[in-house]
Design a protein around this motif. Structure first.
Motif, PDB file in Angstrom:
ATOM      1  N   UNK A 344       9.816 -55.604 -75.310  1.00  0.00           N
ATOM      2  CA  UNK A 344       9.471 -55.227 -76.655  1.00  0.00           C
ATOM      3  C   UNK A 344       9.927 -56.347 -77.684  1.00  0.00           C
ATOM      4  N   UNK A 345      10.766 -57.084 -76.955  1.00  0.00           N
ATOM      5  CA  UNK A 345      11.044 -58.729 -77.558  1.00  0.00           C
ATOM      6  C   UNK A 345       9.876 -59.481 -77.620  1.00  0.00           C
ATOM      7  N   UNK A 346       8.980 -59.484 -76.574  1.00  0.00           N
ATOM      8  CA  UNK A 346       8.076 -60.362 -76.613  1.00  0.00           C
ATOM      9  C   UNK A 346       6.778 -59.845 -77.447  1.00  0.00           C
ATOM     10  N   UNK A 347       6.896 -58.308 -77.759  1.00  0.00           N
ATOM     11  CA  UNK A 347       5.771 -57.879 -78.641  1.00  0.00           C
ATOM     12  C   UNK A 347       6.211 -58.346 -80.017  1.00  0.00           C
ATOM     13  N   UNK A 348       7.649 -58.273 -80.204  1.00  0.00           N
ATOM     14  CA  UNK A 348       8.001 -58.825 -81.628  1.00  0.00           C
ATOM     15  C   UNK A 348       7.720 -60.139 -81.943  1.00  0.00           C
ATOM     16  N   UNK A 349       8.055 -60.872 -80.716  1.00  0.00           N
ATOM     17  CA  UNK A 349       7.725 -62.333 -80.895  1.00  0.00           C
ATOM     18  C   UNK A 349       6.105 -62.654 -81.486  1.00  0.00           C
TER      19      UNK A 349
END
Length: 463
Positions: A344-349
């Motif tokens: 989810x952090x990857x998708x947010x970034x």
């Protein structure tokens, strides 16, 4: 006069018992009666304000049953009082849908008996209970109602006997019968509103599920409940999404191979890996084989260890799912999304980078990584908005994240929880080059689906 006579009789009974219990005043008795009358008045008023149901034909055949049509059940004050909590939860009209429903439960062991029991207690008006087997002493650790006195009796008959004491107005038919393809017309006729598959034999289970799909009947299937211990890992999802379950895997394979069915069937399953295996066959004589002990050809005779609480929870989950479906009470099952916080952090970034590239700034990104988790998992179930067919599960879903990104649905609004959709890279590029008016004209179904999903986010976040 009749009501007054009842009160006087109760007072006489209390007075006769006064030497034993003592201290119970006449005032307290009348207070109890008053509370009971207020409850009855509340239910009657609730029913009258929402409109009573009508009907004239007979209902249950259980001992002590009053005769009612299933459509007329809520007009009976005793039934309405028994179902008061359900009426308060669903509302009268939705509970009426439940009491007018016809549900078939096939397989009445640890899972099926609990599912059938809670369907009954929830007010389902008609039940068909099907199982060829008998209650065994070893099954008492997981059966919903059976006692030692029931050992050796048919499971279907056992349930009907106990059910008639709980909710005698329900129309209950018990069939001591094995479901197979030859029994399809007999068991699945009558347009049941729901079929519960609680069978643990693969051949029979596949045959039943295929028949339900072919007939257009709503069906909910129980997968493997044995050899598990963790109740927090039990889920309801499409058959294609079930994982860590050998029975699910075998059923998927057989349905696709023999019937061309790849999904579309909701199942209850555990994401927990089985903690034990089938126990080895132990005959009393060296020359004996497992087939010598089969009650029905093709059914296993080895034993799978079962913690009785898990099949009971499976059954409760099935009953809850079916009752809410019958009442048309809308809720979203928890998606089976095998992603962790780093994904989810990857998708947010990735969203922040995309906003910088397209809009020159990420200032209008109004979500953090935790809200991205909600959007990706709850709204889009870990898949592109244009590809919700659930073909990627488990490790395949991890890999699919490498080609997914969040983009604004409406480019004139900020990137908030109710304005972000999950798309593949190529789909995102195409989306950025079109307008919502074009989508509405050219792809009305897709436009309506996305609008509906994003409206849910507005509601849940009170936007």
């Amino acid at each position: 006069m009749e009501e007054r006579a009842r009160q006087l009789l109760l007072l006489a009974a209390v007075a006769g018992a006064g030497a034993v219990v003592g201290g119970l005043s006449v005032a307290s008795v009348f207070s109890f009666l008053s509370r009971a009358k207020r409850r009855e008045g509340y239910v009657r008023k609730l029913l009258e304000s929402n409109g009573g149901a009508g009907g004239t034909h007979a209902g249950s055949t259980g001992p002590g049953a009053r005769l009612h049509a299933s459509s007329d059940l809520l007009s009976d004050e005793v039934v309405a009082e028994q179902l008061t909590r359900n009426i308060q939860f669903f509302g009268v009209q939705s509970q009426k849908k439940v009491t007018e429903s016809f549900v078939v439960v096939i397989g009445l062991g640890g899972v099926g008996s609990h599912a059938a029991s809670m369907l009954l207690r929830s007010g389902v008006g008609r039940l068909l209970l099907v199982d060829f087997d008998q209650v065994s002493l070893s099954s008492l650790n997981r059966h919903a109602v059976a006692t030692r006195e029931d050992v050796g009796t048919p499971k279907a008959s056992c349930l009907k006997k106990h059910f008639s004491l709980i909710y005698p107005e329900c129309q209950i038919e018990a069939r001591v019968q094995l479901y197979d393809s030859s029994a399809e017309d007999e068991i699945l006729s009558g347009q049941p509103d729901f079929v519960l598959d609680c069978i643990d034999n693969i051949d029979t289970k596949v045959s039943l599920l295929a028949a339900c799909v072919r007939r257009g009947l709503r069906v909910l299937s129980a997968m493997g409940a044995g050899a598990r211990a963790d109740p927090t890992r039990i889920r309801v999802a499409d058959l294609r999404e079930s994982s860590n379950d050998p029975l699910s895997r075998a059923v998927r394979h057989r349905l696709k191979k023999d019937h061309g069915i790849e999904g579309g069937i909701p199942v209850v399953f555990s994401m927990e890996k089985p903690k034990a295996k089938l126990l080895p066959f132990q005959g009393s004589k060296e020359e004996e084989t497992p087939s010598d002990y089969q009650i029905v050809p093709g059914f296993r005779v080895r034993i799978i260890p079962v913690l009785g609480t898990i099949p009971a929870i499976f059954g409760q989950v099935m009953a809850s799912y079916v009752v809410t479906q019958l009442a048309q009470f809308d809720f979203q099952t928890e998606p089976i999304v095998n992603l962790d916080l780093d994904h989810y952090r990857v998708l947010h970034h990735r969203l922040l980078e995309h906003e910088e590239l397209i809009y020159g700034s990420a200032e209008q990104v109004l979500v953090d990584a935790e809200e991205v988790m909600y959007i990706v998992k709850e709204l889009w179930r870990g898949r592109s908005a244009r590809d919700q067919n659930m073909k990627d599960t488990g490790r395949k879903m991890w890999r699919s994240v490498n080609e997914l990104m969040l983009v604004r649905w409406d480019k004139t609004k900020p990137a908030g929880v109710s304005n972000l959709i999950l798309l593949k890279f190529s789909e995102a590029d195409a989306h950025e080059s079109t307008t919502l008016d074009q989508l509405k004209d050219e792809e009305p179904e897709f436009y309506a689906m996305v609008s509906r999903v994003l409206k849910r986010a507005e509601t849940e976040f009170a936007l």
